[in-house]
Design a protein around this motif. Structure first.
Motif, PDB file in Angstrom:
ATOM      1  N   UNK A  60       0.942  -1.135  -0.080  1.00  0.00           N
ATOM      2  CA  UNK A  60       0.122  -0.205  -0.243  1.00  0.00           C
ATOM      3  C   UNK A  60       1.030   1.152   0.095  1.00  0.00           C
ATOM      4  N   UNK A  61       0.548   2.056  -0.706  1.00  0.00           N
ATOM      5  CA  UNK A  61       1.434   3.589  -0.889  1.00  0.00           C
ATOM      6  C   UNK A  61       0.657   4.717  -0.640  1.00  0.00           C
ATOM      7  N   UNK A  62       1.115   5.560  -0.206  1.00  0.00           N
ATOM      8  CA  UNK A  62       0.519   7.283  -0.505  1.00  0.00           C
ATOM      9  C   UNK A  62       1.120   7.598  -1.987  1.00  0.00           C
ATOM     10  N   UNK A  63       0.434   8.288  -2.548  1.00  0.00           N
ATOM     11  CA  UNK A  63       0.858   8.817  -3.703  1.00  0.00           C
ATOM     12  C   UNK A  63       1.100  10.489  -3.730  1.00  0.00           C
ATOM     13  N   UNK A  64       2.439  10.590  -3.773  1.00  0.00           N
ATOM     14  CA  UNK A  64       3.123  12.097  -3.736  1.00  0.00           C
ATOM     15  C   UNK A  64       3.342  12.753  -4.893  1.00  0.00           C
ATOM     16  N   UNK A  65       2.837  13.846  -5.489  1.00  0.00           N
ATOM     17  CA  UNK A  65       3.429  14.526  -6.485  1.00  0.00           C
ATOM     18  C   UNK A  65       4.794  15.163  -6.417  1.00  0.00           C
ATOM     19  N   UNK A  72       3.876  16.758  -2.548  1.00  0.00           N
ATOM     20  CA  UNK A  72       2.250  16.846  -2.185  1.00  0.00           C
ATOM     21  C   UNK A  72       1.321  15.601  -2.267  1.00  0.00           C
ATOM     22  N   UNK A  73       0.861  15.188  -0.894  1.00  0.00           N
ATOM     23  CA  UNK A  73      -0.019  13.955  -0.920  1.00  0.00           C
ATOM     24  C   UNK A  73      -1.235  14.220  -1.898  1.00  0.00           C
ATOM     25  N   UNK A  74      -1.269  13.230  -2.865  1.00  0.00           N
ATOM     26  CA  UNK A  74      -2.513  13.402  -3.915  1.00  0.00           C
ATOM     27  C   UNK A  74      -3.157  12.273  -3.800  1.00  0.00           C
ATOM     28  N   UNK A  75      -3.009  11.122  -3.221  1.00  0.00           N
ATOM     29  CA  UNK A  75      -3.801   9.855  -2.924  1.00  0.00           C
ATOM     30  C   UNK A  75      -3.303   8.790  -2.220  1.00  0.00           C
ATOM     31  N   UNK A  76      -3.724   7.713  -2.497  1.00  0.00           N
ATOM     32  CA  UNK A  76      -3.256   6.401  -2.081  1.00  0.00           C
ATOM     33  C   UNK A  76      -3.703   5.226  -2.950  1.00  0.00           C
ATOM     34  N   UNK A  77      -2.815   4.178  -2.960  1.00  0.00           N
ATOM     35  CA  UNK A  77      -3.188   3.240  -3.868  1.00  0.00           C
ATOM     36  C   UNK A  77      -2.487   1.957  -3.191  1.00  0.00           C
ATOM     37  N   UNK A  78      -3.232   0.755  -3.424  1.00  0.00           N
ATOM     38  CA  UNK A  78      -2.677  -0.349  -2.833  1.00  0.00           C
ATOM     39  C   UNK A  78      -3.219  -1.857  -3.434  1.00  0.00           C
ATOM     40  N   UNK A  79      -2.683  -2.797  -2.888  1.00  0.00           N
ATOM     41  CA  UNK A  79      -3.359  -4.169  -3.106  1.00  0.00           C
ATOM     42  C   UNK A  79      -3.916  -4.772  -1.669  1.00  0.00           C
ATOM     43  N   UNK A  86      -6.928 -10.769  -5.423  1.00  0.00           N
ATOM     44  CA  UNK A  86      -6.051  -9.625  -5.122  1.00  0.00           C
ATOM     45  C   UNK A  86      -6.645  -8.418  -5.866  1.00  0.00           C
ATOM     46  N   UNK A  87      -7.008  -7.389  -4.861  1.00  0.00           N
ATOM     47  CA  UNK A  87      -7.799  -6.295  -5.427  1.00  0.00           C
ATOM     48  C   UNK A  87      -7.111  -4.743  -5.458  1.00  0.00           C
ATOM     49  N   UNK A  88      -7.088  -4.169  -6.347  1.00  0.00           N
ATOM     50  CA  UNK A  88      -6.610  -2.941  -6.337  1.00  0.00           C
ATOM     51  C   UNK A  88      -7.526  -1.622  -5.973  1.00  0.00           C
ATOM     52  N   UNK A  89      -6.958  -1.032  -4.903  1.00  0.00           N
ATOM     53  CA  UNK A  89      -7.847   0.214  -4.612  1.00  0.00           C
ATOM     54  C   UNK A  89      -7.239   1.405  -4.652  1.00  0.00           C
ATOM     55  N   UNK A  90      -7.658   2.518  -5.369  1.00  0.00           N
ATOM     56  CA  UNK A  90      -6.988   3.736  -4.983  1.00  0.00           C
ATOM     57  C   UNK A  90      -7.996   5.034  -4.917  1.00  0.00           C
ATOM     58  N   UNK A  91      -7.568   5.858  -4.203  1.00  0.00           N
ATOM     59  CA  UNK A  91      -8.165   7.373  -3.949  1.00  0.00           C
ATOM     60  C   UNK A  91      -7.413   8.564  -4.556  1.00  0.00           C
ATOM     61  N   UNK A  92      -7.836   9.364  -4.864  1.00  0.00           N
ATOM     62  CA  UNK A  92      -7.243  10.731  -5.317  1.00  0.00           C
ATOM     63  C   UNK A  92      -8.163  12.016  -4.568  1.00  0.00           C
TER      64      UNK A  92
END
Length: 195
Positions: A60-65, A72-79, A86-92
């Motif tokens: 699982x990761x935080x997405x930084x631009x 800057x934190x722009x979202x999150x993504x992970x398995x 195995x499911x992928x989920x993300x948010x922005x």
């Protein structure tokens, strides 16, 4: 585990991320579309979320631009696991939507999933979230035609969610590291038959 893309840096959450995470928790547009692993609702839950150990095959990761003014934190993504899948989920974050960050992060995590030995990844989006449908289709996911109710804390109940699948490899090492030839992994048609 860290991933760097052209514009993004994906990394695990750290305790230092608490304030940024709490700011994201106030964005109803993010919470409304989370289902698999809802974000924590309080500062204490956020601390526990950031301190929780992660499975090495389900990152699982935080997405930084990356920017000149600092990341800057722009979202999150992970398995994550959803039954046998195995499911992928993300948010922005709403302020960073429409910039292609979701698709860039999804491609990076799918490449990582392939390196980890996953043969297939599923993803779901709520039926009224057409933006997620476009992101998934642009990154190689195929719709299965299956729609099922899914609970969302942010919505306060169930809503119809559509299932997508990305076949990463039909023959690859098993994610448990056994290294044996994998059995053929069925694609979207598997889900159509189950529906």
């Amino acid at each position: 585990m860290f991933i760097r893309t052209e514009r993004l840096f994906l990394r695990p959450g750290w305790p230092e991320d608490l304030d940024e995470l709490l700011a994201v928790l106030r964005d109803d547009a993010v919470l409304r579309n989370l289902a698999l692993a809802p974000l924590p609702g309080t500062a204490e839950e956020a601390r526990e979320y950031l301190a929780r150990p992660r499975h090495r095959l389900l990152p699982n990761f935080f997405i930084y631009a990356r920017s000149f003014g600092g990341p800057r934190l722009v979202g999150g993504i992970g398995l994550g696991r959803d039954g046998d899948d195995v499911e992928l989920g993300y948010w922005i974050v709403r302020a960073h939507r429409g910039k292609g960050y979701a698709a860039e992060a999804v491609r990076a995590v799918l490449a990582q999933a392939r390196m980890l030995g996953h043969r297939q990844i599923v993803a779901r989006h709520f039926a009224d979230n057409e933006t997620s449908a476009r992101v998934l289709e642009s990154t190689g996911f195929k719709p299965t035609g299956e729609t099922r109710p899914r609970f969302s804390t942010g919505r306060g109940g169930e809503a119809p969610a559509m299932l997508y699948v990305a076949v990463l490899s039909e023959n690859s090492a098993r994610p448990d590291g056994a290294g044996t030839r994998a059995r053929r992994n069925p694609g979207p048609e598997q889900y159509l038959k189950r529906a």
